[in-house]
Design a protein around this motif. Structure first.
Motif, short mmCIF file in Angstrom:
data_model
loop_
_atom_site.label_atom_id
_atom_site.label_comp_id
_atom_site.label_asym_id
_atom_site.label_seq_id
_atom_site.Cartn_x
_atom_site.Cartn_y
_atom_site.Cartn_z
N TYR A 28 0.67 -1.29 0.11
CA TYR A 28 -0.03 -0.07 -0.04
C TYR A 28 0.93 1.18 0.09
O TYR A 28 1.69 1.46 0.86
CB TYR A 28 -1.01 -0.05 1.39
N GLY A 29 0.79 2.03 -1.01
CA GLY A 29 1.46 3.54 -1.12
C GLY A 29 2.63 3.15 -1.79
O GLY A 29 3.36 4.22 -1.95
N SER A 58 -9.09 6.12 -2.94
CA SER A 58 -9.38 5.08 -2.12
C SER A 58 -10.37 5.24 -1.20
O SER A 58 -10.54 6.49 -0.53
CB SER A 58 -7.90 4.88 -1.13
N GLU A 114 -4.98 6.58 -2.87
CA GLU A 114 -3.53 5.36 -2.55
C GLU A 114 -2.52 5.77 -3.45
O GLU A 114 -2.80 5.77 -4.90
CB GLU A 114 -4.05 4.04 -2.88
N GLY A 168 -1.08 3.46 -6.65
CA GLY A 168 -1.73 2.49 -6.60
C GLY A 168 -2.43 1.92 -8.15
O GLY A 168 -3.04 0.78 -8.15
#
Length: 272
Positions: A120-121, A144, A150, A153
């Motif tokens: 994530y990220g 997100s 995000e 992403g």
């Protein structure tokens, strides 16, 4: 003895070379000898391809099949279903904004499954060289439900094949920044989402396409004739529009269209 060792070493190198060489593209540095592209509309996805050409078949939603003259195949935004076909692509790419752009259970027979996101990220980086085709990505952000956005992403995947630069914008949620545009380079062909809401608003998508200066634009991710026609109306001020009524297009490095062109392909699942 030394000569024998050198000879064996050179033979090994020759055996390791890819079966198909990739014609250099001009994504980043435009070569003087690269004259552009010509395209032929009517082409079945099962028909043989001429040398130094690539075929794109619009499967559904954001999924396209890319095929090379040497027999390589790639599917964008792979969902796990291609149609009633036994085809196993060499490469699939996926994005995870929605479950219509990826699958948690890709066919294990697929040699290369490229996710467009990492932890994530953090994003992810791909640089897959298959000899005849190079696949790389440029990360962008997505909205997100948990944090508002995000970072990194989404991936814009770029396929360098037959001297062409072919880009798939994925589930693009913002206009790329200068560094992202620079990393993409000049895309000869771009597959662009034109829903006008879930991804980018149409005016911003038109600006992205104009900034990329692509010769051929393939609309995708449209949910009705209304959203598609709104995009075509906006883009027709600066691009020609063609609707050949087919699902596939074959491209080669020859002559650029006299005017950048949007080609509307009709989605169709693959059948053997």
């Amino acid at each position: 003895m030394a000569r024998l060792i050198i000879a064996v070493f050179l033979a090994c190198l020759a055996g390791a070379a890819p079966a198909q060489d990739r014609r250099p593209s001009h994504c980043i540095a435009i070569a003087d000898a690269a004259p552009g592209i010509a395209y032929l509309h009517r082409a079945s996805w099962r028909a043989p391809l001429p040398e130094y050409s690539v075929r794109l078949h619009y499967i559904a939603h954001a999924s396209f099949l890319l095929q090379t003259a040497g027999g390589l195949s790639a599917v964008t935004d792979y969902t796990g279903f291609l149609g009633t076909t036994a085809l196993v692509p060499d490469v699939v790419t996926m994005n995870h904004a929605h479950d219509t752009h990826w699958t948690a259970t890709p066919d294990p027979a697929i040699p290369h499954v490229l996710k467009g996101w990492g932890n994530y990220g953090e994003g992810i980086e791909h640089h897959l060289d298959l000899g005849e085709m190079l696949v790389r990505n440029v990360s962008t952000d997505i909205r997100s439900a948990f944090t508002g956005a995000e970072s990194r992403g989404n991936s814009i995947f770029v396929f360098e094949v037959a001297g062409l630069c072919i880009g798939h914008l994925g589930h693009l949620h913002h206009v790329p920044n200068a560094a992202q545009f620079a990393a993409l380079g000049r895309l000869d062909v771009v597959m662009a989402p034109v829903d006008g809401g879930l991804t980018l608003p149409l005016p911003e998508m038109v600006r992205v396409i104009e900034r990329l200066r692509s010769s051929v634009v393939l609309p995708m991710h449209w949910f009705s004739g209304y959203s598609l026609n709104r995009f075509l109306e906006d883009i027709s001020k600066s691009f020609a529009v063609e609707r050949p009524g087919t699902s596939s297009i074959t491209l080669s490095l020859r002559d650029l269209p006299s005017r950048p062109t949007v080609v509307v392909l009709e989605p169709r699942f693959l059948t053997d």
